[in-house]
Design an enzyme around this catalytic site. Sequence first.
Site, PDB file in Angstrom:
ATOM      1  N   ASP A 201       0.867  -1.184   0.000  1.00 47.79           N
ATOM      2  CA  ASP A 201       0.000   0.000   0.000  1.00 47.79           C
ATOM      3  C   ASP A 201       0.899   1.229   0.000  1.00 47.79           C
ATOM      4  OD1 ASP A 201      -2.316   1.789   0.505  1.00 47.79           O
ATOM      5  OD2 ASP A 201      -3.341  -0.090   0.951  1.00 47.79           O
ATOM      6  N   HIS A 275      -3.043   3.079  -4.547  1.00 45.21           N
ATOM      7  CA  HIS A 275      -2.437   2.610  -3.284  1.00 45.21           C
ATOM      8  C   HIS A 275      -0.984   2.150  -3.474  1.00 45.21           C
ATOM      9  CE1 HIS A 275      -5.877   2.766  -0.518  1.00 45.21           C
ATOM     10  NE2 HIS A 275      -6.624   2.522  -1.575  1.00 45.21           N
ATOM     11  N   GLU A 352     -10.002   2.423  -5.072  1.00 45.07           N
ATOM     12  CA  GLU A 352      -9.694   3.824  -4.779  1.00 45.07           C
ATOM     13  C   GLU A 352      -8.526   4.364  -5.600  1.00 45.07           C
ATOM     14  OE1 GLU A 352     -11.128   3.942  -0.149  1.00 45.07           O
ATOM     15  OE2 GLU A 352      -9.112   3.184  -0.544  1.00 45.07           O
TER      16      GLU A 352
HETATM   17  C1  ACM Z   1     -10.931  -0.755   0.599  1.00 42.35           C
HETATM   18  O1  ACM Z   1     -11.434  -0.707   1.728  1.00 42.35           O
HETATM   19  N1  ACM Z   1     -10.293   0.298   0.108  1.00 42.35           N
HETATM   20  C2  ACM Z   1     -10.990  -1.931  -0.209  1.00 42.35           C
END
Ligand code: ACM
Length: 630
Positions: A201, A275, A352
């Site tokens: 991440d 991410h 995201e």
């Molecule tokens: C997530 O909670 N961004 C998958």
Amino acid sequence: MKPMKKLLVLFLFILAAYLTNSQSMNIQLIPQPVEIHPMKGVFVLSKTAAIGYAQPESQRVADMLAQKLNAPTGLGLKAAQSTAAAIQLQLNASPDPRLGSEGYTLEVTSKRILLTANQQAGLFYGMQTLLQLFPKEIESPTPATAAWQVPAVQITDYPRFPWRGTMLDVSRHFFSKQDVMAYIEQLARYKMNTFHWHLTDDNGWRVEIKSLPKLTEVGAWRVERAGRFGERDAPKPGEPATYGGFYTHDDIREIVRYAQERFISIVPEIDVPGHSMAAIAAYPELSCRKDPNTRVDPGSKFSEWYGNGTFKMLVENALNPSDEKVYEFLDKVFTEVAALFPSPYIHVGGDECYKGFWAEDPGCQALMKKMGIRHVEDLQGYFMNRVEKILSAKGKKLLGWDEILEGGISPGATVMSWRGIKGGIEAAHLGHEVVMSPTTHAYLDYNQGDQTVDPPIYAGLRVSKSYSFEPAPDGVDPKFILGGQGNLWTEQVATLKHAEYMTYPRAWALAEVYWSPKETKNWEGFASRMETHFDRSDVAGVNYSRACYDPIVKTRTQEGKWLLELSAEMPGLDIYYTIDGAMPNRYSPKYAQPVELPKGPITLRVIAYRNGKPIGNMITLKRDELEKRR
Ligand code: ACM
């Protein structure tokens, strides 16, 4: 009937009811088995009890059972191949179709314990059930004292869903190899079979990739910061990165083996294209802007969220989908990941991803033109389809968060629905297999109790709500629903003990949702069993939240009156409150119905009691905090 005889019959009737009740009281299993028939009598464990396994391949489970029993009892039991031991493990000669690959039958009489299954996983789950039938002291890792006996019972059991998972984020905070194994061990006790390992991440890349050494030399480390994640200072120029860590290939092989021995499949997640700040810090050329000053983020505010699901990244954290070097990079990463993890799935994230930097990038614009892609959002579909080809060349199936549906993905992809269950429903209608893990019921990073007691997080999720989860919605062909999982994001979770606190009891609730029949679901029954598992966890040294004992404080306005409403998740609690700041106790007003709140200053204090004793946390809310709950 003569009066004496009548009395005797009544006495026997009461005795029988008492015995049955006390025996079933001893049986407090999570997850609840499919069929359970308590019987009279107990099996008493003594040092003469041999553990036998009929087939040599069952030795591992038998040895594990011996080890689990020996640690607290000190009886020194041994497992050996045999067919008629006091504790006998046996694979069915011809498979019992009801049991499938994970089911088992367990028969306990005063004379023997017989555990049968079609496959080793079934024996393993039967063993977990058997251990839960023992007194709580069986959970002790060191010698303990108890009456080592098991109530007689007949159990037939098998799971509702094949995917019963929990996700742990090891990027936001790093968890050592020992922590990860301890976490896996606890999941296995509740018949979870999937550990989704969120390995990369913005805040740390945690898996060694030998062909890309900077991913862990640079990407696994960030500057040390205290304070709330998301509010911390960004790294200063030249500031050394000292917090972090990663798993070597040897570490991963060891953890994978440890999990396999507990019938847990590890699904690794490499979260792309968003991410990815840790990867970009290591290799800035993977992004659009190629900023050489990109650092692994220590929990600073690098994004803005607008409350309707839209957001903006202030620092670039997405890979550049128009650069062939990115796919060469991913090929290298997935080559090593595919070789390390036997799971058929690799989770590729997809969640995201901010496309603002893509929109401004000439390479992305040229790619869109060439491919006839009209909207920058759809570049993610292009990217994911490229990733799917890389995975399939390595014999792996693509799994991703529900955003992978945007821009189109092949039906072979499996979808993990997190923004509610709607993505999962849509995916199932399109013929994708689905794992349900919606924020509404399965997000283990959310607050369990009142925001004023637990460290505040942006949302709350109580254990009773997790327990109410139904992963197979009406109108969806259940064959597409693989099951579900709970997700523990660790922005605010720095240690294993805190991770356990966030995980339990909600993961027990989810374990039951994913294993037990829908028809026997019952919150009161679960709540009572959950309490015995609190006691078992105390002995095992596993942390958990007791928020179920805390009062739930709500207010509402009705016909011009501002009303206070108090409740608690745990049945059978008495709730006492004061609104003048006095300490509440059992002499204070006992809540029975909505109470009109007066004008002027208020300090509400509220606490639950059971059997005349306080239980749970006191909640204190001043008028301004109550106003927010109007
Ligand atoms: C997530 O909670 N961004 C998958």
